[in-house]
Design a protein around this motif. Sequence first.
Motif, short mmCIF file in Angstrom:
data_model
loop_
_atom_site.label_atom_id
_atom_site.label_comp_id
_atom_site.label_asym_id
_atom_site.label_seq_id
_atom_site.Cartn_x
_atom_site.Cartn_y
_atom_site.Cartn_z
N CYS A 176 0.82 -1.22 0.00
CA CYS A 176 0.00 0.00 0.00
C CYS A 176 0.85 1.27 0.00
CB CYS A 176 -0.94 0.00 1.20
SG CYS A 176 -2.38 1.08 0.98
N GLY A 177 2.17 1.13 0.03
CA GLY A 177 3.03 2.30 -0.05
C GLY A 177 3.39 2.93 1.27
N LEU A 190 -1.34 17.31 8.42
CA LEU A 190 -1.02 17.05 7.01
C LEU A 190 -0.73 15.57 6.82
CD1 LEU A 190 1.39 20.01 6.11
CD2 LEU A 190 -1.09 19.88 5.79
N GLY A 191 -1.27 15.00 5.75
CA GLY A 191 -1.00 13.61 5.42
C GLY A 191 -1.10 13.40 3.92
N GLN A 192 -0.48 12.35 3.42
CA GLN A 192 -0.50 12.05 2.00
C GLN A 192 -0.45 10.54 1.78
OE1 GLN A 192 2.90 13.98 0.23
NE2 GLN A 192 4.38 12.79 1.39
N HIS A 193 -0.81 10.12 0.56
CA HIS A 193 -0.85 8.68 0.28
C HIS A 193 -0.40 8.41 -1.15
CE1 HIS A 193 -2.00 4.52 0.50
NE2 HIS A 193 -2.50 4.68 1.71
N ALA A 194 0.42 7.38 -1.29
CA ALA A 194 0.81 6.90 -2.61
C ALA A 194 -0.40 6.31 -3.31
CB ALA A 194 1.89 5.83 -2.47
N TYR A 242 -5.24 16.44 3.22
CA TYR A 242 -4.79 15.09 2.87
C TYR A 242 -4.83 14.98 1.35
CZ TYR A 242 -4.42 9.98 3.18
OH TYR A 242 -4.01 8.69 3.07
N TRP A 243 -3.76 14.52 0.76
CA TRP A 243 -3.68 14.50 -0.70
C TRP A 243 -3.00 13.21 -1.17
CZ3 TRP A 243 -0.79 17.52 2.55
CH2 TRP A 243 0.60 17.31 2.54
N PHE A 244 -2.94 13.05 -2.48
CA PHE A 244 -2.32 11.87 -3.08
C PHE A 244 -1.05 12.24 -3.83
CE2 PHE A 244 -6.92 10.68 -3.14
CZ PHE A 244 -6.84 9.63 -2.24
N VAL A 245 -0.17 11.25 -3.96
CA VAL A 245 1.03 11.37 -4.80
C VAL A 245 1.01 10.18 -5.76
CG1 VAL A 245 3.56 11.41 -4.84
CG2 VAL A 245 2.33 12.47 -2.92
N THR A 246 0.93 10.45 -7.05
CA THR A 246 0.89 9.35 -8.02
C THR A 246 2.28 8.74 -8.16
OG1 THR A 246 1.23 10.87 -9.87
CG2 THR A 246 -1.04 10.34 -9.30
N THR A 247 2.33 7.40 -8.30
CA THR A 247 3.62 6.70 -8.16
C THR A 247 3.91 5.66 -9.23
OG1 THR A 247 2.60 5.03 -6.73
CG2 THR A 247 3.52 6.98 -5.64
N THR A 248 3.08 5.52 -10.25
CA THR A 248 3.32 4.49 -11.25
C THR A 248 4.50 4.87 -12.14
OG1 THR A 248 0.95 3.98 -11.30
CG2 THR A 248 2.29 3.17 -13.14
N ALA A 259 12.00 11.85 -3.81
CA ALA A 259 12.31 13.26 -3.56
C ALA A 259 11.06 14.15 -3.62
CB ALA A 259 13.38 13.75 -4.53
N PRO A 260 10.19 14.02 -4.63
CA PRO A 260 8.98 14.85 -4.64
C PRO A 260 8.08 14.62 -3.43
CG PRO A 260 9.36 13.92 -6.82
CD PRO A 260 10.34 13.26 -5.88
N GLY A 261 8.00 13.37 -2.95
CA GLY A 261 7.18 13.11 -1.77
C GLY A 261 7.70 13.78 -0.52
N VAL A 262 9.01 13.96 -0.44
CA VAL A 262 9.59 14.76 0.64
C VAL A 262 9.22 16.22 0.46
CG1 VAL A 262 11.75 15.53 1.69
CG2 VAL A 262 11.49 13.13 1.04
N GLN A 263 9.30 16.70 -0.76
CA GLN A 263 9.02 18.11 -1.05
C GLN A 263 7.56 18.47 -0.78
OE1 GLN A 263 10.62 17.95 -5.12
NE2 GLN A 263 12.10 19.53 -4.52
N THR A 264 6.64 17.54 -1.02
CA THR A 264 5.24 17.86 -0.74
C THR A 264 5.02 18.15 0.74
OG1 THR A 264 4.80 15.47 -0.60
CG2 THR A 264 4.21 16.56 -2.65
N LEU A 265 5.62 17.34 1.61
CA LEU A 265 5.47 17.56 3.05
C LEU A 265 6.20 18.81 3.51
CD1 LEU A 265 5.74 13.93 4.49
CD2 LEU A 265 3.70 15.37 4.39
N VAL A 266 7.40 19.02 3.00
CA VAL A 266 8.16 20.21 3.40
C VAL A 266 7.44 21.48 2.99
CG1 VAL A 266 10.30 21.50 3.02
CG2 VAL A 266 10.39 19.02 3.41
#
Length: 414
Positions: free
Chosen positions: A107-108, A167-171, A355-361, A397-404
């Motif tokens: 689930c990421g 703040l939260g996010q999901h793959a 709360y948002w999503f990060v696309t990962t495919t 790296a982008p997933g780190v940047q979203t939270l920062v």
Amino acid sequence: MTSAAARTALDLTSDLPVTRWEDFYRDLHRHPELSLREHRTAGTLAGRLRGSGFETVEGVGGTGVVGRLANGDGPTVLLRADMDALPVQEATGLPYASEADGVMHACGHDLHVTWLTGAAEALAAGRETWRGTLLVVGQPAEETGQGAARMVADGLYERFGRPDVLLGQHATPGLAGLYPHAPGLIMSAATDVDIVVHGRGGHGSRPEATVDPVVTAAYLVTRLQTVVSRELAAGESAVLTVGRIEAGTRHNIIPSEARISLNLRSQSEEVRQRMLAAIRRIAHGECLAAGCPREPDIILGNTFPVTVNDAPTDATVAAVHGEVFGAGTVFDPGPAMGSEDFPALALDGAIPYSYWFVTTTPAEVWDKAPGDTLPEKFAAVPSNHSPHFAPALSVIAPGVQTLVSGALALLSVA
């Protein structure tokens, strides 16, 4: 004009040690742990937080981790990642595939922990650029819907301070490089239901002397499909899934009971209650028609609330993401049918959140997927909970940047 939060976020993440974070992620992926058993994962996260200067406590709500970094007057922002894996046998063939038999980060959540750890380190290293307090939470047992509530019940806010915003996010599947946001409802409610059908067992050669619960369970599985298709209006979004059916021990034995496990998804409490009422009615009716010796047991299990973003908060975070990642990368996908226990941290809506999503495919997987339209490709690529789910390393790296960037948009930027 780029905002101060976006400029600062890009500056703090301009030289991320990407190779090190990829290794960190691979290590987490190799060593998945089920809900409330995330001891190694929690220890790894806690060690990183302590090394970055966070006041860090383990064992919150079972295996949860909390890091607190007070940095002057300003808002308190909570960043959360869930840590648990799933009982799935990995089939990705990756060189860093799970080494735990029958357990996989499907689930990421290994990505989530990597993103959270990277963001915590970047924000701690650049603490001269912002003011406020950071709460970094590694949450256990999201998959069972227990972890967030357990941490709150264990005094999360009494011990570490109540945040002003979460703040939260999901793959999620989708061509890597997009950051879907929704200003209100973004994820659905979910409820697990178990039905036990009681029959009268006996020999397979003498069915007339039995009440076969397997046949009744089969009727139930079929009839339950009409709850959504025939009892809810076309505009009401809902899903009913029969995820498991179990009965019997041998070919020639008619068992005494059969068990059915359901998962319900809805986008309102009213629809959820109507679905539960229909399930109870159908289960009782089918058992009565079959002549079962007793009424069925209907047991409610894990329940997840709807996830509803605070519109102003989400607009702020979505705007900074658009600045950091560029035009067209942020869009409103509408509500998903997936579910989360993240809202439990918000104390029934008392604390606003985004709360948002990060696309990962991976691009090569997306390009090869059959179909010409986005929905066709989305349906074809491996999804969360699939044994083939394998996010692209390029999203670390982008997933780190979203939270920062999201945190800086809500903290006081110096």
